[in-house]
Scaffold this active site. Sequence first.
Site, PDB file in Angstrom:
ATOM      1  N   TYR A  90      68.353 -34.531  -9.229  1.00 12.32           N
ATOM      2  CA  TYR A  90      67.263 -34.255  -8.236  1.00 12.32           C
ATOM      3  C   TYR A  90      67.738 -34.108  -6.781  1.00 12.32           C
ATOM      4  O   TYR A  90      67.579 -33.389  -5.798  1.00 12.32           O
ATOM      5  CB  TYR A  90      66.300 -35.059  -8.338  1.00 12.32           C
ATOM      6  CG  TYR A  90      64.886 -34.691  -7.714  1.00 12.32           C
ATOM      7  CD1 TYR A  90      63.743 -34.118  -8.154  1.00 12.32           C
ATOM      8  CD2 TYR A  90      64.463 -35.214  -6.371  1.00 12.32           C
ATOM      9  CE1 TYR A  90      62.666 -33.368  -7.596  1.00 12.32           C
ATOM     10  CE2 TYR A  90      63.228 -34.759  -5.799  1.00 12.32           C
ATOM     11  CZ  TYR A  90      62.508 -33.607  -6.119  1.00 12.32           C
ATOM     12  OH  TYR A  90      61.293 -33.369  -5.790  1.00 12.32           O
TER      13      TYR A  90
ATOM     14  N   PRO B 240      59.935 -23.706 -10.071  1.00  7.60           N
ATOM     15  CA  PRO B 240      59.873 -24.494  -8.654  1.00  7.60           C
ATOM     16  C   PRO B 240      60.048 -26.149  -9.148  1.00  7.60           C
ATOM     17  O   PRO B 240      59.977 -27.063  -8.310  1.00  7.60           O
ATOM     18  CB  PRO B 240      58.831 -24.050  -7.946  1.00  7.60           C
ATOM     19  CG  PRO B 240      57.775 -23.565  -8.899  1.00  7.60           C
ATOM     20  CD  PRO B 240      58.577 -22.920  -9.677  1.00  7.60           C
TER      21      PRO B 240
ATOM     22  N   LYS C 274      64.859 -26.534  -6.855  1.00  9.58           N
ATOM     23  CA  LYS C 274      66.074 -26.148  -6.829  1.00  9.58           C
ATOM     24  C   LYS C 274      66.481 -24.648  -6.084  1.00  9.58           C
ATOM     25  O   LYS C 274      67.560 -24.538  -5.659  1.00  9.58           O
ATOM     26  CB  LYS C 274      66.763 -26.051  -8.233  1.00  9.58           C
ATOM     27  CG  LYS C 274      67.020 -27.415  -8.872  1.00  9.58           C
ATOM     28  CD  LYS C 274      67.907 -28.262  -8.164  1.00  9.58           C
ATOM     29  CE  LYS C 274      67.904 -29.801  -8.320  1.00  9.58           C
ATOM     30  NZ  LYS C 274      67.820 -30.725  -7.323  1.00  9.58           N
TER      31      LYS C 274
ATOM     32  N   HIS D  89      63.855 -38.771   2.288  1.00  3.92           N
ATOM     33  CA  HIS D  89      63.138 -39.486   1.030  1.00  3.92           C
ATOM     34  C   HIS D  89      64.136 -40.166   0.242  1.00  3.92           C
ATOM     35  O   HIS D  89      65.184 -39.661  -0.061  1.00  3.92           O
ATOM     36  CB  HIS D  89      62.337 -38.438   0.234  1.00  3.92           C
ATOM     37  CG  HIS D  89      61.133 -38.027   0.875  1.00  3.92           C
ATOM     38  ND1 HIS D  89      59.766 -37.838   0.103  1.00  3.92           N
ATOM     39  CD2 HIS D  89      60.796 -37.696   2.143  1.00  3.92           C
ATOM     40  CE1 HIS D  89      58.942 -37.302   0.939  1.00  3.92           C
ATOM     41  NE2 HIS D  89      59.431 -37.289   2.063  1.00  3.92           N
TER      42      HIS D  89
ATOM     43  N   TYR E 121      54.807 -36.331  -8.720  1.00  2.00           N
ATOM     44  CA  TYR E 121      54.986 -35.366  -9.766  1.00  2.00           C
ATOM     45  C   TYR E 121      54.139 -36.018 -10.740  1.00  2.00           C
ATOM     46  O   TYR E 121      54.330 -36.979 -11.213  1.00  2.00           O
ATOM     47  CB  TYR E 121      56.090 -35.085 -10.419  1.00  2.00           C
ATOM     48  CG  TYR E 121      57.192 -34.294  -9.434  1.00  2.00           C
ATOM     49  CD1 TYR E 121      57.139 -33.048  -9.805  1.00  2.00           C
ATOM     50  CD2 TYR E 121      57.841 -35.019  -8.735  1.00  2.00           C
ATOM     51  CE1 TYR E 121      58.287 -32.476  -9.087  1.00  2.00           C
ATOM     52  CE2 TYR E 121      58.765 -34.084  -7.608  1.00  2.00           C
ATOM     53  CZ  TYR E 121      58.878 -32.785  -7.952  1.00  2.00           C
ATOM     54  OH  TYR E 121      59.752 -32.017  -7.349  1.00  2.00           O
TER      55      TYR E 121
HETATM   56  P1  RFL Z   1      64.413 -14.859  -0.442  1.00  2.00           P
HETATM   57  O1  RFL Z   1      63.930 -16.175   0.499  1.00  2.00           O
HETATM   58  O2  RFL Z   1      63.384 -14.122  -1.198  1.00  2.00           O
HETATM   59  O3  RFL Z   1      64.879 -13.799   0.767  1.00  2.00           O
HETATM   60  C1  RFL Z   1      65.280 -12.453   0.286  1.00  2.00           C
HETATM   61  C2  RFL Z   1      64.917 -11.524   1.542  1.00  2.00           C
HETATM   62  O4  RFL Z   1      65.406 -10.260   1.294  1.00  2.00           O
HETATM   63  C3  RFL Z   1      64.406  -9.474   1.746  1.00  2.00           C
HETATM   64  N1  RFL Z   1      64.537  -8.206   1.126  1.00  2.00           N
HETATM   65  C4  RFL Z   1      64.984  -6.938   1.629  1.00  2.00           C
HETATM   66  N2  RFL Z   1      65.499  -6.776   2.936  1.00  2.00           N
HETATM   67  C5  RFL Z   1      65.971  -5.559   3.039  1.00  2.00           C
HETATM   68  N3  RFL Z   1      65.768  -4.569   2.223  1.00  2.00           N
HETATM   69  C6  RFL Z   1      65.323  -4.690   1.106  1.00  2.00           C
HETATM   70  N4  RFL Z   1      65.254  -3.788   0.294  1.00  2.00           N
HETATM   71  C7  RFL Z   1      64.852  -5.980   0.606  1.00  2.00           C
HETATM   72  N5  RFL Z   1      64.170  -6.674  -0.448  1.00  2.00           N
HETATM   73  C8  RFL Z   1      63.905  -7.700  -0.010  1.00  2.00           C
HETATM   74  C9  RFL Z   1      63.098 -10.152   1.708  1.00  2.00           C
HETATM   75  O5  RFL Z   1      61.907  -9.611   2.688  1.00  2.00           O
HETATM   76  C10 RFL Z   1      63.555 -11.713   2.011  1.00  2.00           C
HETATM   77  O6  RFL Z   1      63.420 -11.990   3.403  1.00  2.00           O
HETATM   78  O7  RFL Z   1      65.561 -15.096  -1.176  1.00  2.00           O
HETATM   79  P2  RFL Z   1      67.000 -16.425  -0.959  1.00  2.00           P
HETATM   80  O8  RFL Z   1      67.488 -16.073   0.446  1.00  2.00           O
HETATM   81  O9  RFL Z   1      67.762 -16.061  -2.205  1.00  2.00           O
HETATM   82  O10 RFL Z   1      66.225 -17.698  -0.932  1.00  2.00           O
HETATM   83  C11 RFL Z   1      65.647 -18.271  -2.227  1.00  2.00           C
HETATM   84  C12 RFL Z   1      64.547 -18.892  -2.158  1.00  2.00           C
HETATM   85  O11 RFL Z   1      63.905 -18.237  -1.176  1.00  2.00           O
HETATM   86  C13 RFL Z   1      63.760 -19.177  -3.313  1.00  2.00           C
HETATM   87  O12 RFL Z   1      64.620 -19.738  -4.318  1.00  2.00           O
HETATM   88  C14 RFL Z   1      62.466 -20.375  -2.837  1.00  2.00           C
HETATM   89  O13 RFL Z   1      61.774 -20.163  -2.094  1.00  2.00           O
HETATM   90  C15 RFL Z   1      61.716 -20.309  -4.549  1.00  2.00           C
HETATM   91  N6  RFL Z   1      60.671 -21.091  -4.202  1.00  2.00           N
HETATM   92  C16 RFL Z   1      60.598 -22.065  -4.250  1.00  2.00           C
HETATM   93  N7  RFL Z   1      61.354 -22.873  -4.407  1.00  2.00           N
HETATM   94  C17 RFL Z   1      61.343 -24.268  -4.436  1.00  2.00           C
HETATM   95  O14 RFL Z   1      62.314 -25.025  -4.572  1.00  2.00           O
HETATM   96  N8  RFL Z   1      60.055 -24.930  -4.179  1.00  2.00           N
HETATM   97  C18 RFL Z   1      58.882 -24.064  -4.047  1.00  2.00           C
HETATM   98  O15 RFL Z   1      58.012 -24.652  -3.820  1.00  2.00           O
HETATM   99  C19 RFL Z   1      59.001 -22.810  -4.148  1.00  2.00           C
HETATM  100  N9  RFL Z   1      58.078 -21.996  -3.712  1.00  2.00           N
HETATM  101  C20 RFL Z   1      59.335 -19.995  -4.025  1.00  2.00           C
HETATM  102  C21 RFL Z   1      58.157 -20.549  -3.756  1.00  2.00           C
HETATM  103  C22 RFL Z   1      59.417 -18.632  -4.166  1.00  2.00           C
HETATM  104  C23 RFL Z   1      58.196 -17.711  -3.839  1.00  2.00           C
HETATM  105  N10 RFL Z   1      58.693 -16.078  -4.046  1.00  2.00           N
HETATM  106  C24 RFL Z   1      59.794 -15.765  -4.125  1.00  2.00           C
HETATM  107  C25 RFL Z   1      57.755 -15.236  -3.972  1.00  2.00           C
HETATM  108  C26 RFL Z   1      57.046 -19.679  -3.476  1.00  2.00           C
HETATM  109  C27 RFL Z   1      57.294 -18.199  -3.464  1.00  2.00           C
HETATM  110  C28 RFL Z   1      56.001 -17.468  -3.154  1.00  2.00           C
HETATM  111  C1  PHB Z   2      57.575 -28.309  -1.828  1.00  2.00           C
HETATM  112  O1  PHB Z   2      57.430 -29.436  -0.947  1.00  2.00           O
HETATM  113  O2  PHB Z   2      56.983 -27.353  -1.438  1.00  2.00           O
HETATM  114  C2  PHB Z   2      58.092 -28.798  -3.405  1.00  2.00           C
HETATM  115  C3  PHB Z   2      58.447 -29.949  -3.486  1.00  2.00           C
HETATM  116  C4  PHB Z   2      58.784 -30.326  -4.857  1.00  2.00           C
HETATM  117  C5  PHB Z   2      58.914 -29.104  -5.643  1.00  2.00           C
HETATM  118  C6  PHB Z   2      58.590 -27.995  -5.443  1.00  2.00           C
HETATM  119  C7  PHB Z   2      57.869 -27.689  -4.191  1.00  2.00           C
HETATM  120  O3  PHB Z   2      59.421 -29.400  -6.898  1.00  2.00           O
END
Ligand code: RFL
Ligand code: PHB
Length: 396
Positions: free
Chosen positions: A390, A299, A303, A75, A207
């Site tokens: 970004y 989100p 980041k 993108h 957005y």
């Molecule tokens: P993660 O991905 O949460 O991974 C942590 C892992 O640790 C495991 N865990 C354990 N394992 C063993 N023993 C325990 N006691 C444990 N407790 C937990 C979990 O099962 C998991 O597999 O953290 P990490 O690696 O730091 O990565 C961070 C990213 O995942 C996170 O910042 C993003 O996904 C945040 N986020 C989003 N970010 C975006 O930029 N755009 C999004 O659209 C977006 N959607 C989201 C999201 C985070 C969500 N969460 C945390 C519920 C949507 C959701 C639903």
């Molecule tokens: C996504 O593709 O899931 C997405 C993209 C941009 C954002 C958050 C989530 O700011």
Amino acid sequence: MQEIRTQVGIVGAGPAGLMLAHLLTREGIESVVLERRSRDYVEQRVRAGVLEHSTAELLDATGVGERMRREGLVHHGIEMRFGGERHRIALTELADGRSLVVYGQQEVVKDLIAAGIAAGSDIRFDTEVTGLENIDASCGSSPAIVFRTSEGEEGRIWCEVVAGCDGAHGVSRASASGRARVLAREYPFAWLGVLAHAPPSSEELIYCRSDRGFALCSMRSPELSRLYLQVPPGERVESWTDAEIWGELAARLAIEGGWSLPEGPIIERAITTMRSVMVEPMRYGSLFLAGDAAHVVPPTGAKGMNLAVADVRDLARALVEKVSKADDGLADEYSTRALRRAWRAQEFSYFMTSMLHPLPDDPVGNRLQMARLDHLVGSEDLQRWLAACYVDLTGR
Ligand code: RFL
Ligand code: PHB
């Protein structure tokens, strides 16, 4: 009781834990990753999707970028839509030629697991960490990670360093919490996110701020759309029918002259709460926090995953020096450096969040949002700042 010894014990197989294991393996450092969920679960968990320039470069440089380059979508801009009008921000032009890759977090996770298994790494799924011991260990005793498998088998991993990569609800943050300063803020709204079998409405992310609420159009492939709607906090996914979701998206995204959003079956839906959380410091003796275990950003700036990868990029370098050369220099700097970057990401995510989510009963706040958007689309200087943040905030 299993007793295992390794150099670095890693809690959690999300992007942070898996990338750390991958980087350490490449440097000849031994690690064990413990993940409480199944492999299938972590490979299917739909979350973030935007890879910054430096994140994509790191995947390439370390041999796990091949599928991302084949299947990811490059993108060069985003659209800001408000007041019934569309405005393009030419990210690549404004950010020295750098671009983004849209590639699902779970695809990054799959690629890292495949690479880890191929390299003979020790990644244990269905294994929950129940406690951390001795993280302040001085000479003579080493820290330990206590775990239990889904079959009820218990064990202990003795290691030199524990990397807490277990997200916002893991044991690592909890183990530090007696001494940590936890700064947290809840936003008064949430996102309803859906994945739909429908072609994306446009080639770039949209957005959108409408008086009805924020909407975001993203994608995962030419056939899969990822769409979000601002909803009240505490909203339940079950209270929305598919028709209501499509209807609300169409109403928020409407523009003068007409515009339509391709619809299709919704195959996944979830509510994401909107929070800013910072845990300070990110190191407690032998325990180093990384990713969501240390910080959660709303989100809107895309980041979260990029920050997690940036943390472990630094942490891997620090641990190589510490474990193989007994040099603590980079390890001592880790927390300060990572927190500085995370605060910067927090501030950018806050900027995006507060500009795009209207609040009920706040007419002044709502006019200020429109003024800020108007200022943004009229100012190349502001767009240049937004583009730099970004496209590559965590790489700098
Ligand atoms: P993660 O991905 O949460 O991974 C942590 C892992 O640790 C495991 N865990 C354990 N394992 C063993 N023993 C325990 N006691 C444990 N407790 C937990 C979990 O099962 C998991 O597999 O953290 P990490 O690696 O730091 O990565 C961070 C990213 O995942 C996170 O910042 C993003 O996904 C945040 N986020 C989003 N970010 C975006 O930029 N755009 C999004 O659209 C977006 N959607 C989201 C999201 C985070 C969500 N969460 C945390 C519920 C949507 C959701 C639903
Ligand atoms: C996504 O593709 O899931 C997405 C993209 C941009 C954002 C958050 C989530 O700011």
